[in-house]
Design a protein around this motif. Structure first.
Motif, mmCIF file in Angstrom:
data_model
loop_
_atom_site.group_PDB
_atom_site.id
_atom_site.type_symbol
_atom_site.label_atom_id
_atom_site.label_comp_id
_atom_site.label_asym_id
_atom_site.label_seq_id
_atom_site.Cartn_x
_atom_site.Cartn_y
_atom_site.Cartn_z
ATOM 1 N N ALA A 226 -8.749 5.421 -0.326
ATOM 2 C CA ALA A 226 -7.233 5.666 -0.222
ATOM 3 C C ALA A 226 -6.910 4.538 0.826
ATOM 4 O O ALA A 226 -7.516 4.382 1.629
ATOM 5 C CB ALA A 226 -6.860 6.993 0.318
ATOM 6 N N GLU A 227 -5.685 3.881 0.404
ATOM 7 C CA GLU A 227 -5.148 2.869 1.571
ATOM 8 C C GLU A 227 -4.473 3.728 2.384
ATOM 9 O O GLU A 227 -3.462 4.472 2.259
ATOM 10 C CB GLU A 227 -4.308 1.877 0.821
ATOM 11 N N LEU A 228 -4.528 3.589 3.790
ATOM 12 C CA LEU A 228 -3.659 3.885 4.675
ATOM 13 C C LEU A 228 -3.389 2.944 6.001
ATOM 14 O O LEU A 228 -4.474 2.540 6.500
ATOM 15 C CB LEU A 228 -4.241 5.250 5.291
ATOM 16 N N GLY A 229 -2.354 2.509 6.298
ATOM 17 C CA GLY A 229 -2.224 1.683 7.495
ATOM 18 C C GLY A 229 -2.972 0.273 7.185
ATOM 19 O O GLY A 229 -3.152 -0.132 8.274
ATOM 20 N N GLY A 230 -2.964 -0.175 5.964
ATOM 21 C CA GLY A 230 -3.435 -1.283 5.804
ATOM 22 C C GLY A 230 -4.887 -1.501 5.798
ATOM 23 O O GLY A 230 -5.583 -2.488 5.663
#
Length: 444
Positions: free
Chosen positions: A217-221
């Motif tokens: 998952a992507e989170l904050g780059g």
């Protein structure tokens, strides 16, 4: 000593089997996530407990019901030989070491054996939990360990399991296989069957560590990677809105509560432990393990308490075939930056609170740019149905926003192990979780 993150994590996990025995032990199971810096590969290993019954030569007797207390609520549970699932922790530690370790197996086991020989100081956070678990902890050899002289251990008292050093010495000399086809494995079968369980030699010899798919998952780059768990941790991160960083903190609290919303029972104690290690090459190893509450079945003269995972109603519905794995909420994670380098290695204890503890900490590091230590210590929330449990120092504006959105907010009077136990190492430092007596060490 020149070891890798794998050596350090396995050594620390085995040490936890001595020092955190109300949470974990050689008779338990778990999961690991490993990041190999030279290749950029992330691997998720499953060495959780398995359903016994492959031998097919006997039927388990009924488990023994007990009640444990979490807060003021008595919770039903079952222990005894029939509650013991096939343990995976020794096999998992052996697999991690064989794949990515650099030191000898004996060197990796030795520190835990030395701790077991001397005994360790009972962590205050564990001593506070112990009175809730006495019906599971005190039967058999547990009484002399946790209540010597009839008095429950207090924080700082010596926790000593007679014979555990001998078990670790056997493990060091004979390797992890001794727990499955050697001396320790034979003791497991004999002890479980003497107490009414059906676990047999074939259950142990057939046990294998499994490699699981890695989800992201992507989170904050950054990219968060880990296995698919019963809590749907990675899926929850994937579903967060892309503008999370732009939301005011009160509005963000509502978004997080909605994402974490748990419908149904949420009463598991969460007796798990987590170890995180990173070496100077940038390799990371995160290991989460559990014993359940312990079955009350011990290996005679060896100080090893066997798991009670089949007594956990939420994990075992009675529909598993022999050899199949039980489900689990454990979810060790690694986080890679935009260039693919390690940014954070993180895991948590706490059953259904694992997800909320990880999410709050990940948002702190990846969205708010908090140092790792501050993110681990930041106040947490955990929703159950229409109630959001929050820690004593949870910000009032965020509490008000949750109430305005329709939640009932339950502000706890004191910090509690209920809210999980994160251990994390990142580019901004390292931290264990004070809620569960966690600690961190940076070694030169």
């Amino acid at each position: 000593m020149g070891g890798t993150a794998a050596d350090a994590a396995v050594a620390a996990t085995l040490a936890a089997c001595v020092a955190e025995t109300i949470f974990t032990g050689l008779g338990g199971g778990g999961y690991a996530t490993y990041f190999e810096a030279s290749t950029g590969r992330v691997t998720c290993l499953d060495f959780f407990v398995a359903m016994p019954g492959l031998d097919g030569d006997r039927k388990a007797e009924p488990m023994r019901p007990i009640a444990v207390r979490f807060g003021e609520v008595p919770l039903p549970y079952e222990i005894g030989g029939a509650s013991v699932a096939v343990p995976g922790l020794p096999a998992g530690c052996g697999e991690i070491h064989s794949r990515w370790g650099a030191l000898s197996w004996a060197d990796v086991v030795a520190p835990a054996a030395e701790l077991a020989r001397a005994g360790v100081a009972m962590p205050v956070a564990h001593a506070v939990t112990l009175p809730s678990l006495i019906e599971a902890m005190l039967p058999g050899q547990g009484g002399s360990a946790y209540a010597p002289g009839g008095r429950l251990l207090q924080g700082g008292d010596r926790l000593f399991h007679a014979g555990l050093a001998d078990a670790l010495d056997i493990l060091a000399a004979d390797g992890p296989g001794t727990c499955y086809t050697g001396k320790l494995g034979a003791a497991v079968v004999e002890s479980v069957r003497a107490d009414g369980g059906a676990l047999g030699p074939l259950d142990l010899s057939a046990y294998q560590v499994l490699e699981r798919a890695v989800n992201s998952a992507e989170l904050g780059g950054s990219t968060v990677l880990g296995r698919a768990d019963l809590n749907r941790t990675v899926q929850t991160l994937r579903a967060l809105p892309p503008d999370l960083a732009d939301l005011p903190h009160p509005e963000r609290a509502v978004v997080l509560a909605d994402a974490l919303d748990v419908r149904g029972p949420d009463d598991r104690l969460g007796d798990t432990t987590n170890v995180t290690a990173v070496d100077d090459a940038g390799n990371a190893c995160v290991i989460t393990t559990t014993l359940g509450l312990g079955s009350g079945v011990w290996l005679p003269g060896l100080g090893v308490h066997l798991n009670s995972m089949l007594g956990e109603g939420e994990l075992y519905s009675g529909e598993l075939a022999p050899g199949e794995r039980l489900a689990s909420m454990m979810c060790p994670l690694v986080v890679l930056g935009p260039g693919g380098a390690l940014r954070l290695a993180i895991g948590s204890a706490g059953a259904s609170r694992i997800r909320s503890a990880l999410l709050r900490t990940l948002v702190g590091v990846l969205i708010d740019d908090l140092p790792t230590r501050d993110a681990v210590r930041a106040p947490r929330l955990h929703p159950v149905d229409d109630v959001v449990h929050v820690e004593p120092h949870f910000p009032v504006p965020e509490e008000m926003a949750l109430a305005d959105s329709g939640y009932t907010v339950n502000r706890w009077a004191a910090r509690s192990h209920y809210f999980g136990g994160v251990s994390a190492i990142g580019t901004t430092g390292a931290s264990g979780d004070p809620r569960r007596g966690g600690t961190a060490r940076l070694l030169g």
